[in-house]
Design an enzyme around this catalytic site. Structure first.
Site, short mmCIF file in Angstrom:
data_model
loop_
_atom_site.label_atom_id
_atom_site.label_comp_id
_atom_site.label_asym_id
_atom_site.label_seq_id
_atom_site.Cartn_x
_atom_site.Cartn_y
_atom_site.Cartn_z
N ARG A 82 22.27 79.44 35.89
CA ARG A 82 23.00 80.62 35.42
C ARG A 82 23.67 81.34 36.58
O ARG A 82 24.70 81.96 36.43
CB ARG A 82 22.05 81.57 34.69
CG ARG A 82 21.55 80.98 33.37
CD ARG A 82 20.60 81.91 32.66
NE ARG A 82 21.22 83.18 32.31
CZ ARG A 82 20.61 84.15 31.64
NH1 ARG A 82 19.36 84.00 31.27
NH2 ARG A 82 21.24 85.27 31.36
N ASP B 83 -0.37 79.18 21.21
CA ASP B 83 -0.03 78.40 22.39
C ASP B 83 -0.51 76.96 22.29
O ASP B 83 0.14 76.04 22.80
CB ASP B 83 -0.65 79.06 23.63
CG ASP B 83 -0.17 78.45 24.93
OD1 ASP B 83 1.03 78.10 25.01
OD2 ASP B 83 -0.98 78.31 25.87
N HIS C 227 -0.46 71.08 20.42
CA HIS C 227 -1.35 70.15 21.11
C HIS C 227 -2.52 69.68 20.23
O HIS C 227 -2.72 68.48 20.03
CB HIS C 227 -1.93 70.80 22.37
CG HIS C 227 -0.92 71.13 23.40
ND1 HIS C 227 0.28 70.46 23.52
CD2 HIS C 227 -0.91 72.05 24.39
CE1 HIS C 227 0.96 70.95 24.53
NE2 HIS C 227 0.27 71.92 25.06
N LYS D 91 -9.30 79.65 27.59
CA LYS D 91 -9.04 79.78 29.03
C LYS D 91 -10.24 80.38 29.74
O LYS D 91 -11.09 81.02 29.11
CB LYS D 91 -7.79 80.63 29.27
CG LYS D 91 -6.49 79.91 28.89
CD LYS D 91 -5.28 80.67 29.40
CE LYS D 91 -4.01 79.87 29.19
NZ LYS D 91 -3.97 78.65 30.04
#
Length: 499
Positions: free
Chosen positions: A50, A243, A248, A348
């Site tokens: 950009r 997420d 997944h 996490k």
């Protein structure tokens, strides 16, 4: 998933080339393909930036990234050969006129490189840029296939819920055909994940028992040791469920539960995957709350690494209720899987990095051992692991040597590294190569994407309404919230422990 054929001459045009994804995964994967002689002879890389950047500056940046993130020893000659075909062009999705200039520059470049006009557009950008870029490419005719192929690679997340995924699919399919869209999920680039199909359908011993008559339940685990790090603003708006689960974990679920395809091609395989995902029982919000656990980590130690509270992490909103851990119980409404529960978990800041599918088989009858010293039989598991070690493990019972009947559980382990001298990879090599040869067997189709979001939507809605109520706090470095154990305990089952 192909036979190693050489791709057609082509250009790979990378939007977001200055970002982390291109430097960490895409370019190292292209380098690994170079070492395997799997790139076409007439090939060029066009980086879209950009802000003003020269081609030399981009090459220098990509070379530094290659040295930092490579999975293999760098051959400087090959690396320079790959990056010598890099050209930097400036374009901005917010500036429609820049796409006209991009088209003209690509035409001139490809005439010199003799790439035949075949183009792979890779969107290594934030999701908000997917549609503006696709519209810019379509408006300028760059997605039209007039005797050449034009393909668009889109990273996850593909939508943020069912409605947004349906809208994105609808808009993209107005611009191009389904066969041109490659919705990429790097989990499907892992050798062991691809091996699930071979394990199931190339071995006569497994498929006859791969059903509700012999399988008690299936666990799918994707645990991470790291916290959210510098991704606070993205993660706080996304959470563990969005997420990881619709992409997944559901891709792993589909591979392990799909019916046998009529043939090993993209249409047949993707149709079976779509069918089984659409068979996931859609739960009510009340059922979703009962059959799920969401957690958020607080400060703790993961190995030698100190991890601060999620809510103290940079760019996390004060009092955030975003989950960093999600566990779900699902069922599939078809003949093969009726009555078999599927337990999915991901999080996490956990005690170990691990990705595995654990198939728990039903217990053998104990009656014949009633008058022996044996008081119980060990559990029979088939475990397919992709991290930290790629391999397959089978747990079964055997007699302990000696004059009396004593039974103990043992393990047979297959590890890829023990049998095959495979070079380390990023997981993107197979996927990018398949994009170039037009094999979309490992990529999600629109109906699969929407089926995944449809199954997840009740959990999203229920958790949003619950707010802070029901959010469980767990210490970093543990196995997650204790309530996740109770999710299985009430069914008389338990998670496989971290190892």
């Amino acid at each position: 998933m192909s036979n190693g054929q050489k791709p057609d001459p082509c250009s790979i045009i990378i939007f977001g080339v200055t970002g982390d994804l291109a430097h960490r995964l895409v370019i190292p994967a292209l380098y690994n393909l170079t070492t395997g002689k799997l790139l076409p002879e007439n090939f060029c890389i066009v980086g879209i930036a950009r802000k003003g950047m020269s081609s030399d500056e981009l090459r220098d940046s990509l070379m530094k990234g290659l040295h930092q993130f490579t999975t293999r020893k760098i051959d400087e000659t090959l690396a320079k050969q790959l990056l010598s075909c890099v050209t930097c062009i400036e374009a901005d999705p917010k500036d429609p006129a820049s796409f006209d200039a991009l088209r003209d520059q690509l035409d001139k470049l490809e005439a010199r490189r003799e790439t035949g006009g075949n183009r792979l557009f890779y969107l290594a950008t934030p999701p908000t840029a997917f549609l503006p870029i696709a519209k810019g490419l379509a408006r300028t005719g760059m997605l039209k296939e007039n005797g050449m192929w034009r393909r668009l690679v889109i990273e996850k997340p593909f939508g943020t819920d069912l409605a947004s995924a349906q809208e994105l699919n609808h808009e993209l399919l107005k611009l191009m055909d389904e066969h041109q869209i490659y919705r990429i999920d790097h989990y499907l680039g892992k050798e062991t994940v691809q091996n699930i199909l071979v394990l199931r359908f190339a071995n006569g011993m497994f498929e006859p028992i791969w059903n509700r008559n012999h399988i008690d339940h299936i666990q799918i685990t994707v645990d991470e040791k790291i916290g959210v790090g510098h991704r606070g603003s993205f993660y706080d708006a996304t959470g563990a469920l969005r997420d990881m689960v619709p992409n997944h974990l559901f891709q792993l679920l589909a591979l392990v539960t799909m019916g046998p395809p009529s043939r090993f091609d993209a249409h047949a395989v993707r149709s079976e995957k779509a069918e089984v995902l659409s068979s996931i029982q859609i739960q009510s919000e009340e059922e979703a709350l009962k059959n799920s656990v969401r957690g958020q980590y607080r400060g703790g130690k993961v190995g030698d690494l100190e991890i601060e509270d999620y809510r103290k992490t940079e760019n996390i909103k004060p009092g955030s209720t975003t989950e960093t851990y999600a566990a779900l119980k699902l069922t599939i409404d078809n003949w093969r899987w009726a009555g078999v529960p599927f337990y999915l978990r991901t999080g996490k800041a956990l005690g170990i990095k691990r990705t595995e599918i654990a198939i728990k088989f039903k217990q053998a009858p104990f009656a014949m051992f009633r008058n022996t010293p044996v008081d119980k039989l060990s559990q029979n598991y088939l475990v397919i692991s992709t991290e930290p070690v790629e391999g397959i493990e089978l747990q079964f019972n055997t007699k302990v040597p000696g004059p009396t009947i004593n039974i103990d559980g043992v393990e047979m382990k297959f590890r890829y590294k023990d049998y095959f001298n495979a070079e380390p990879s990023t997981g993107y090599e197979t996927l990018i190569y398949d994009c170039m040869i037009g094999d979309n067997i490992l990529f999600q189709r629109a109906d699969s994407v929407e089926a995944g979001w449809r199954a997840v939507q009740p959990f999203l809605d229920a958790w949003k309404k619950a707010g802070a109520r029901g959010l469980k706090i767990y210490d970093a470095g543990t196995e997650g919230p204790e309530e996740a154990d109770e999710l299985l305990a009430r069914d008389g089952r338990s998670w496989r422990k971290l190892a």
